[in-house]
Design a protein around this motif. Structure first.
Motif, mmCIF file in Angstrom:
data_model
loop_
_atom_site.group_PDB
_atom_site.id
_atom_site.type_symbol
_atom_site.label_atom_id
_atom_site.label_comp_id
_atom_site.label_asym_id
_atom_site.label_seq_id
_atom_site.Cartn_x
_atom_site.Cartn_y
_atom_site.Cartn_z
ATOM 1 N N TRP A 21 0.798 -1.123 -0.095
ATOM 2 C CA TRP A 21 0.115 0.056 -0.158
ATOM 3 C C TRP A 21 0.894 1.381 -0.127
ATOM 4 N N LEU A 22 1.935 1.121 0.953
ATOM 5 C CA LEU A 22 2.626 2.353 1.014
ATOM 6 C C LEU A 22 3.473 2.590 -0.248
ATOM 7 N N LYS A 23 4.032 1.575 -0.879
ATOM 8 C CA LYS A 23 4.750 1.483 -2.071
ATOM 9 C C LYS A 23 3.887 2.043 -3.084
ATOM 10 N N PHE A 24 2.776 1.659 -3.041
ATOM 11 C CA PHE A 24 1.735 2.171 -4.217
ATOM 12 C C PHE A 24 1.612 3.670 -4.102
ATOM 13 N N LEU A 25 1.353 4.175 -3.068
ATOM 14 C CA LEU A 25 1.371 5.702 -2.786
ATOM 15 C C LEU A 25 2.509 6.190 -3.194
ATOM 16 N N ASN A 26 3.644 5.909 -2.869
ATOM 17 C CA ASN A 26 4.974 6.430 -3.190
ATOM 18 C C ASN A 26 5.535 6.214 -4.644
ATOM 19 N N ASP A 27 4.987 5.281 -5.161
ATOM 20 C CA ASP A 27 5.314 4.915 -6.795
ATOM 21 C C ASP A 27 4.156 5.775 -7.737
ATOM 22 N N ASN A 28 3.168 6.266 -6.860
ATOM 23 C CA ASN A 28 2.119 6.973 -7.714
ATOM 24 C C ASN A 28 1.899 8.346 -7.030
ATOM 25 N N MET A 29 3.114 9.048 -6.740
ATOM 26 C CA MET A 29 3.066 10.156 -5.985
ATOM 27 C C MET A 29 2.508 11.517 -6.729
#
Length: 114
Positions: A21-29
């Motif tokens: 989830w947190l990677k998703f948010l960071n990857d799609n900043m």
């Protein structure tokens, strides 16, 4: 202006999904930041903590209360974010709102927070 820091408990066994989830948010900043505009969210930060084997996420935000709720957003980012939320955040744990004691935002910054 609304300044908040809230603690949420992660469901047992969901650490790997929280990582995703947190990677998703960071990857799609770039797209994620666009969703903040309609929410009139000036700052949103997620912190993570483990206490005695229990995982927690903390949301810190500075927001104009006139913005839309994330649940009302049509953005694909927000829809995916809410999917992760429902899967990972424990609904049986009452979120803890920490008490705001002091807010330090210079006036020249506040002027741009509408």
């Amino acid at each position: 202006m609304q300044v908040e820091l809230t603690r949420f408990r992660v469901k047992k066994g969901k650490t790997a999904r929280v990582d995703e989830w947190l990677k998703f948010l960071n990857d799609n900043m770039q797209e994620t930041l666009l969703t903040l505009e309609q929410e009139k969210m000036f700052v949103e930060t997620i912190f993570r903590e483990e206490i005695q084997g229990q995982e927690f996420l903390y949301w810190y935000s500075v927001q104009n209360p006139d913005g839309i709720n994330v649940e009302d957003s049509d953005s694909w980012i927000d829809k995916k974010h809410l999917e992760y939320w429902k899967e990972c955040i424990d609904p049986n744990y009452k979120p803890v709102d920490l008490i705001t004691e002091v807010v330090m935002i210079p006036e020249k910054v506040r002027e741009h927070m509408n």
